[in-house]
Scaffold this motif. Structure first.
Motif, PDB file in Angstrom:
ATOM      1  N   ALA A  73     -31.532  -0.412 -50.305  1.00 25.90           N
ATOM      2  CA  ALA A  73     -32.734  -1.184 -49.984  1.00 25.90           C
ATOM      3  C   ALA A  73     -33.605  -1.345 -51.224  1.00 25.90           C
ATOM      4  N   LEU A  74     -33.766  -0.279 -51.990  1.00 23.08           N
ATOM      5  CA  LEU A  74     -34.557  -0.349 -53.219  1.00 23.08           C
ATOM      6  C   LEU A  74     -33.899  -1.288 -54.223  1.00 23.08           C
ATOM      7  N   ALA A  81     -40.343   3.410 -46.480  1.00 17.68           N
ATOM      8  CA  ALA A  81     -41.307   2.760 -45.590  1.00 17.68           C
ATOM      9  C   ALA A  81     -40.775   1.415 -45.094  1.00 17.68           C
ATOM     10  N   LEU A  82     -40.102   0.676 -45.963  1.00 16.31           N
ATOM     11  CA  LEU A  82     -39.522  -0.609 -45.569  1.00 16.31           C
ATOM     12  C   LEU A  82     -38.484  -0.423 -44.466  1.00 16.31           C
ATOM     13  N   PRO A 126     -31.697   5.731 -42.822  1.00 15.12           N
ATOM     14  CA  PRO A 126     -32.297   6.454 -43.948  1.00 15.12           C
ATOM     15  C   PRO A 126     -31.349   6.582 -45.152  1.00 15.12           C
ATOM     16  N   GLY A 127     -30.062   6.653 -44.909  1.00 18.57           N
ATOM     17  CA  GLY A 127     -29.095   6.743 -46.004  1.00 18.57           C
ATOM     18  C   GLY A 127     -28.953   5.457 -46.816  1.00 18.57           C
ATOM     19  N   ARG A 180     -40.175   0.226 -41.259  1.00 17.91           N
ATOM     20  CA  ARG A 180     -40.715  -1.015 -40.681  1.00 17.91           C
ATOM     21  C   ARG A 180     -39.601  -1.837 -40.047  1.00 17.91           C
ATOM     22  N   PHE A 181     -38.474  -1.942 -40.740  1.00 21.59           N
ATOM     23  CA  PHE A 181     -37.339  -2.686 -40.185  1.00 21.59           C
ATOM     24  C   PHE A 181     -36.897  -2.072 -38.866  1.00 21.59           C
ATOM     25  N   ARG A 182     -36.782  -0.760 -38.826  1.00 21.66           N
ATOM     26  CA  ARG A 182     -36.341  -0.091 -37.598  1.00 21.66           C
ATOM     27  C   ARG A 182     -37.357  -0.295 -36.466  1.00 21.66           C
ATOM     28  N   GLY A 183     -38.627  -0.357 -36.805  1.00 21.99           N
ATOM     29  CA  GLY A 183     -39.670  -0.588 -35.819  1.00 21.99           C
ATOM     30  C   GLY A 183     -39.650  -1.990 -35.230  1.00 21.99           C
TER      31      GLY A 183
END
Length: 169
Positions: A21-22, A49-50, A15-16, A53-56
């Protein structure tokens, strides 16, 4: 899962990492090569959200989309992925997305080589790469990895791509 190469740390996106990522996926020069209808991220909520998704994509420990962090600076240079291709045929894709400030330094090749080695160590017989025609830097990474070109295909992602394969030793 975290692992290291000579210059890089490959780890889960966290999350950090939202701002980076943006900054990475919000750039047209990066996004233009991704997906059937390339589009840039347009805000922090999309970056969050990206990352989710990556973590998923790591529910199966053999696969994932990992942040590629430079060991010398701690800055996330990009992503490397090892994921099943979307048609359910069992093929697995290696891929990479890097920030322009990290282009031309060999990070994509180094990270992809580590992801491929992990895949082979986990029992994969082969790994594919699919690259949009004209993406010369990514085509060069495929060559540096020793991948065999298979020609163009429109089998995945709704667009014509150059397909490569690397078989386990």
């Amino acid at each position: 899962m975290v692992w290291r190469t000579e210059r890089l740390v490959l780890r889960m996106w966290e999350p950090g990492d939202v701002a980076r990522a943006l900054d990475l996926y919000g750039r047209r020069e990066v996004a233009r090569w991704l997906g059937a209808a390339p589009r840039v991220l347009e805000g922090e909520a999309e970056a969050v959200a990206l990352i989710e998704r990556f973590r998923g994509r790591s529910a199966d420990p053999r696969f994932g989309v990992w942040a590629v962090e430079r060991r010398d600076t701690g800055v996330v240079a990009g992503s490397v992925l090892l994921v099943p291709l979307p048609d359910g045929g069992g093929e697995v894709e290696v891929g990479w997305h890097f920030h322009p400030d990290s282009w031309g330094r060999g990070f994509a090749t180094e990270a992809a080589r580590a992801a491929v080695a992990k895949g082979f160590a986990d029992g994969l017989a082969e790994v594919r790469a699919v690259v949009r025609p004209g993406n010369d830097p990514s085509l060069a990474v495929c060559r540096r990895l020793g991948m065999e070109p298979l020609g163009r295909t429109d089998r995945w992602y709704g667009t014509e791509l150059e397909e490569f394969v690397l078989r386990a030793p």
